[in-house]
Design a protein around this motif. Structure first.
Motif, short mmCIF file in Angstrom:
data_model
loop_
_atom_site.label_atom_id
_atom_site.label_comp_id
_atom_site.label_asym_id
_atom_site.label_seq_id
_atom_site.Cartn_x
_atom_site.Cartn_y
_atom_site.Cartn_z
N ILE A 197 0.84 -1.21 0.00
CA ILE A 197 0.00 0.00 0.00
C ILE A 197 0.87 1.25 0.00
CG2 ILE A 197 -1.66 1.34 1.34
CD1 ILE A 197 -2.82 -1.35 2.32
N LEU A 198 1.88 1.27 0.85
CA LEU A 198 2.78 2.42 0.91
C LEU A 198 3.50 2.62 -0.42
CD1 LEU A 198 4.34 1.92 4.46
CD2 LEU A 198 2.65 3.63 3.79
N MET A 199 3.97 1.52 -1.00
CA MET A 199 4.67 1.61 -2.28
C MET A 199 3.77 2.16 -3.37
SD MET A 199 7.63 1.06 -3.71
CE MET A 199 8.57 -0.27 -2.93
N THR A 200 2.54 1.68 -3.40
CA THR A 200 1.60 2.15 -4.42
C THR A 200 1.34 3.65 -4.29
OG1 THR A 200 0.50 -0.01 -4.46
CG2 THR A 200 -0.74 1.86 -5.34
N LEU A 201 1.17 4.12 -3.07
CA LEU A 201 0.92 5.55 -2.84
C LEU A 201 2.11 6.39 -3.32
CD1 LEU A 201 -0.72 5.45 0.71
CD2 LEU A 201 -1.85 5.89 -1.48
N VAL A 202 3.32 5.92 -3.04
CA VAL A 202 4.52 6.65 -3.44
C VAL A 202 4.63 6.71 -4.96
CG1 VAL A 202 7.04 6.60 -3.46
CG2 VAL A 202 5.80 6.20 -1.33
N VAL A 203 4.40 5.57 -5.64
CA VAL A 203 4.53 5.52 -7.09
C VAL A 203 3.52 6.43 -7.77
CG1 VAL A 203 4.31 4.03 -9.12
CG2 VAL A 203 5.56 3.22 -7.11
N SER A 243 -1.54 4.79 -12.28
CA SER A 243 -0.87 5.91 -12.93
C SER A 243 -1.37 6.12 -14.36
CB SER A 243 0.65 5.66 -12.96
OG SER A 243 1.16 5.61 -11.66
N TRP A 244 -1.83 5.03 -14.97
CA TRP A 244 -2.37 5.15 -16.33
C TRP A 244 -3.58 6.07 -16.36
CZ3 TRP A 244 -0.01 2.76 -20.44
CH2 TRP A 244 -0.66 2.85 -21.67
N TRP A 245 -4.31 6.12 -15.23
CA TRP A 245 -5.50 6.96 -15.14
C TRP A 245 -5.16 8.38 -14.70
CZ3 TRP A 245 -9.93 5.23 -17.13
CH2 TRP A 245 -10.09 3.85 -17.28
N PHE A 246 -4.13 8.51 -13.84
CA PHE A 246 -3.84 9.82 -13.25
C PHE A 246 -2.72 10.57 -13.94
CE2 PHE A 246 -5.85 7.53 -9.68
CZ PHE A 246 -6.85 8.45 -9.37
N SER A 247 -2.02 9.94 -14.86
CA SER A 247 -0.96 10.62 -15.59
C SER A 247 -0.97 10.16 -17.04
CB SER A 247 0.41 10.34 -14.94
OG SER A 247 0.71 8.96 -14.99
N ALA A 248 -0.11 10.76 -17.85
CA ALA A 248 -0.05 10.41 -19.27
C ALA A 248 0.41 8.96 -19.44
CB ALA A 248 0.90 11.35 -19.99
N PRO A 249 -0.12 8.23 -20.43
CA PRO A 249 0.28 6.83 -20.64
C PRO A 249 1.78 6.65 -20.79
CG PRO A 249 -1.66 7.34 -21.94
CD PRO A 249 -1.20 8.64 -21.35
N SER A 295 7.54 5.07 -16.07
CA SER A 295 7.62 4.87 -14.62
C SER A 295 7.67 3.40 -14.27
CB SER A 295 6.42 5.54 -13.94
OG SER A 295 6.39 5.22 -12.57
N GLY A 296 6.85 2.59 -14.95
CA GLY A 296 6.82 1.16 -14.66
C GLY A 296 8.14 0.48 -14.95
N VAL A 297 8.71 0.76 -16.12
CA VAL A 297 9.98 0.15 -16.50
C VAL A 297 11.10 0.59 -15.55
CG1 VAL A 297 11.75 0.03 -18.30
CG2 VAL A 297 9.33 -0.09 -18.91
#
Length: 212
Positions: free
Chosen positions: A12-18, A83-89, A95-97
């Protein structure tokens, strides 16, 4: 059971940070410092993303590399999806890579150095992971060569002095990358404080202690 419970908290913490970092990296700092335009040097994401390395290192210290990889993979999947929803694809892909490669390198370096001085493993792991993460993220996000991932950011491609002060000019995203890496290294040093403070609370599992 304890490992699974704590792993869920770390995820959960990691997801929030990312997610927060993916949003904030799209917003350059405003104003000037010592005559340098901060918008040419830094984005707000530089201040939040290094916390991801602290989360990974605490997981690795307490439960070992296996659970640290679980946290990274779970954070990767959930973080990129949101992030796909909240930022540009393109930002989400980059970011994922960068996140996955940087965090996996962090785990590997930490595990090799975990038997040395308490500060060496988290510091060196964060530094190596940050270099790889920064190089991958900013090149995939903004370099013209990777434009097939999505449209380029015109502001990021604008020319500015490197690091905001050098006479040589380059695309603005290169200065962002250098500024971002500098902040990450400074934050990595600062993150030793909470890491050290939590060492007596988040102790390694007995199997890890015996292995050490």
């Amino acid at each position: 059971m304890q490992a699974q419970r704590y792993t869920s908290v770390y995820v959960i913490l990691m997801t929030l940070v990312v997610v927060a970092s993916n949003i904030l990296v799209q917003y350059p700092l405003a104003g000037t410092l010592f005559g340098v335009n901060l918008a040419d040097l830094l984005t707000w994401g530089a201040f939040t993303y290094p916390v991801a390395f602290l989360i990974t290192d605490l997981t690795n210290r307490q439960f070992g590399p296996k659970y640290a990889r679980v946290v990274v993979i779970a954070g990767f999947v959930v973080g990129v999806t949101l992030s796909w929803w909240f930022s540009a694809p393109r930002i989400a892909i980059a970011s994922g890579v960068a996140f996955f490669c940087g965090q996996m390198l962090d785990i590997s370096v930490f595990n090799r150095l975990r038997r040395m001085s308490w500060w060496r493993a988290p510091l060196m792991a964060s530094l190596f992971g940050s270099v790889l993460d920064t190089a991958l993220f900013f090149s995939l996000s903004f370099a013209a060569f990777f434009s097939f991932l999505g449209p380029n950011d015109d502001f990021a491609l604008g020319v500015s002095p490197i690091f905001g002060v050098m006479t040589m000019e380059a695309p603005r995203w290169i200065s962002w990358a250098l500024g971002d890496l500098t902040v990450k290294m400074l934050v990595a040093l600062f993150m030793l404080l909470p890491y050290g403070a939590l060492m007596s609370i988040l102790k390694p599992m007995s199997s890890l202690e015996k292995a050490a």
